[in-house]
Scaffold this motif. Structure first.
Motif, mmCIF file in Angstrom:
data_model
loop_
_atom_site.group_PDB
_atom_site.id
_atom_site.type_symbol
_atom_site.label_atom_id
_atom_site.label_comp_id
_atom_site.label_asym_id
_atom_site.label_seq_id
_atom_site.Cartn_x
_atom_site.Cartn_y
_atom_site.Cartn_z
ATOM 1 N N ILE A 90 1.063 -1.659 0.057
ATOM 2 C CA ILE A 90 -0.078 0.184 0.076
ATOM 3 C C ILE A 90 0.478 1.291 0.246
ATOM 4 N N HIS A 91 1.974 1.208 0.771
ATOM 5 C CA HIS A 91 3.137 2.103 1.238
ATOM 6 C C HIS A 91 3.515 2.825 -0.260
ATOM 7 N N LEU A 92 3.717 1.944 -1.472
ATOM 8 C CA LEU A 92 4.424 1.463 -2.592
ATOM 9 C C LEU A 92 3.469 1.971 -3.452
ATOM 10 N N ILE A 93 2.043 1.870 -3.702
ATOM 11 C CA ILE A 93 1.193 1.880 -4.341
ATOM 12 C C ILE A 93 1.032 4.030 -4.685
ATOM 13 N N PHE A 94 0.477 3.953 -2.907
ATOM 14 C CA PHE A 94 0.282 5.550 -2.778
ATOM 15 C C PHE A 94 0.877 7.107 -2.838
ATOM 16 N N GLN A 95 2.252 6.231 -2.091
ATOM 17 C CA GLN A 95 3.628 7.304 -1.658
ATOM 18 C C GLN A 95 4.899 7.012 -2.599
ATOM 19 N N LYS A 96 5.239 5.453 -3.633
ATOM 20 C CA LYS A 96 6.845 5.633 -3.276
ATOM 21 C C LYS A 96 6.621 4.675 -5.205
ATOM 22 N N TYR A 97 5.428 4.701 -6.310
ATOM 23 C CA TYR A 97 5.294 4.340 -7.204
ATOM 24 C C TYR A 97 6.207 4.971 -7.741
ATOM 25 N N ASP A 98 6.384 5.727 -8.451
ATOM 26 C CA ASP A 98 7.223 6.339 -9.246
ATOM 27 C C ASP A 98 8.924 5.734 -9.365
ATOM 28 N N ASP A 99 8.855 6.418 -7.862
ATOM 29 C CA ASP A 99 10.353 6.305 -7.952
ATOM 30 C C ASP A 99 10.929 5.257 -6.903
ATOM 31 N N GLY A 100 9.614 4.243 -6.690
ATOM 32 C CA GLY A 100 10.127 2.976 -5.768
ATOM 33 C C GLY A 100 9.315 1.868 -5.941
ATOM 34 N N LYS A 101 9.239 1.614 -7.350
ATOM 35 C CA LYS A 101 8.827 0.576 -8.037
ATOM 36 C C LYS A 101 10.110 -0.460 -7.712
ATOM 37 N N ALA A 102 11.241 -0.661 -8.804
ATOM 38 C CA ALA A 102 12.193 -0.958 -8.954
ATOM 39 C C ALA A 102 12.719 -1.499 -7.729
ATOM 40 N N ALA A 103 12.815 -0.553 -7.010
ATOM 41 C CA ALA A 103 13.696 -0.824 -5.182
ATOM 42 C C ALA A 103 12.877 -1.748 -4.851
ATOM 43 N N TYR A 104 11.081 -2.186 -5.135
ATOM 44 C CA TYR A 104 10.207 -3.021 -3.823
ATOM 45 C C TYR A 104 10.315 -4.186 -4.787
ATOM 46 N N VAL A 105 10.513 -4.248 -5.862
ATOM 47 C CA VAL A 105 9.947 -5.701 -6.735
ATOM 48 C C VAL A 105 11.502 -6.706 -6.901
ATOM 49 N N GLU A 106 12.820 -5.477 -6.645
ATOM 50 C CA GLU A 106 13.876 -6.152 -6.540
ATOM 51 C C GLU A 106 14.255 -7.102 -5.051
ATOM 52 N N ALA A 107 12.884 -6.291 -3.874
ATOM 53 C CA ALA A 107 13.232 -6.380 -2.652
ATOM 54 C C ALA A 107 11.911 -7.778 -2.465
ATOM 55 N N LEU A 108 11.870 -7.854 -3.379
ATOM 56 C CA LEU A 108 10.209 -8.636 -3.126
ATOM 57 C C LEU A 108 10.691 -10.306 -3.127
#
Length: 211
Positions: free
Chosen positions: A106-124
């Motif tokens: 939820i934090h990614l989708i609503f606050q960090k999507y544009d500059d945080g998706k790549a890092a989120y997916v890498e850590a998934l």
């Protein structure tokens, strides 16, 4: 007898979809009280909600808030809370793990999507490995997250994994038990019918149209 059931929520999957999955898989009917953003922004409904948020769930004359509390109520109602105290405790642990990941999503989708998706997916993978481990410890990963009967935590986990498969389609490739588990649970007859229904397919995942 439980019910009648009403889910009051936005026209989203969000935090209500696991509840819908549980009800559909258990052969239950419910009413949808759909809340538009225009209505929500007026503020009166928000003020009436116990914690100022949705979903709201009606089971007869019992009104509940907090999605995980609703899932646990339904789990107790329909025998989806494990066969004993040990399993119930392990299910609480598993569902708390799901909630941890859901909050990050939820934090990614609503606050960090544009500059945080790549890092989120890498850590998934680090996040998903915990659930692969839980599965491996239960009947070799061939049944459910805990025990040999479906539980409220299974609906919560599978729903969140569905969202992640849209966010990062290959995210389960390195987790064969988890991948097979999602397919197995999703193929249950009544749940499969719900997942294939227009009601589910046409419902926005999170309202931001980001995957």
């Amino acid at each position: 007898m439980p019910g009648p059931f009403t889910i009051t929520y936005f026209p989203l999957r969000g935090r209500a979809e696991a509840i819908r999955m549980l009800l559909s898989d258990q052969g239950q009917q419910w009413k949808e009280d759909v809340v538009t953003q225009e209505l929500w922004q007026k503020g009166e409904l928000k003020k009436s909600c116990l914690f100022g948020q949705l979903p709201k769930f009606q089971d007869g004359d019992l009104t509940l808030y907090q999605s995980n509390a609703i899932l646990r109520h339904l789990a107790r109602t329909f025998g989806l809370y494990g066969k004993d105290l040990k399993e119930a405790t392990l299910l609480d642990m598993a569902n708390d793990g799901v909630e941890d990941l859901r909050r990050k999503y939820i934090h990614l989708i609503f606050q960090k999507y544009d500059d945080g998706k790549a890092a989120y997916v890498e850590a998934l993978p680090t996040e998903l490995r915990s659930f692969e481990t839980l599965l491996s410890q239960n009947h070799g990963g061939q049944t459910f997250i805990v025990g040999d009967q479906i539980s409220f935590a299974d609906y919560s986990l599978v729903e969140l994994l569905h969202a992640h498969l849209l966010l990062a389609p290959g995210c389960l490739n390195a987790f064969p038990l988890l991948s097979a588990y999602v397919e197995r649970v999703s193929a249950r007859t009544r749940l499969c019918a719900f997942l294939d229904s227009p009601a589910h397919r046409n419902r926005s995942i999170n309202g931001r149209d980001k995957q």
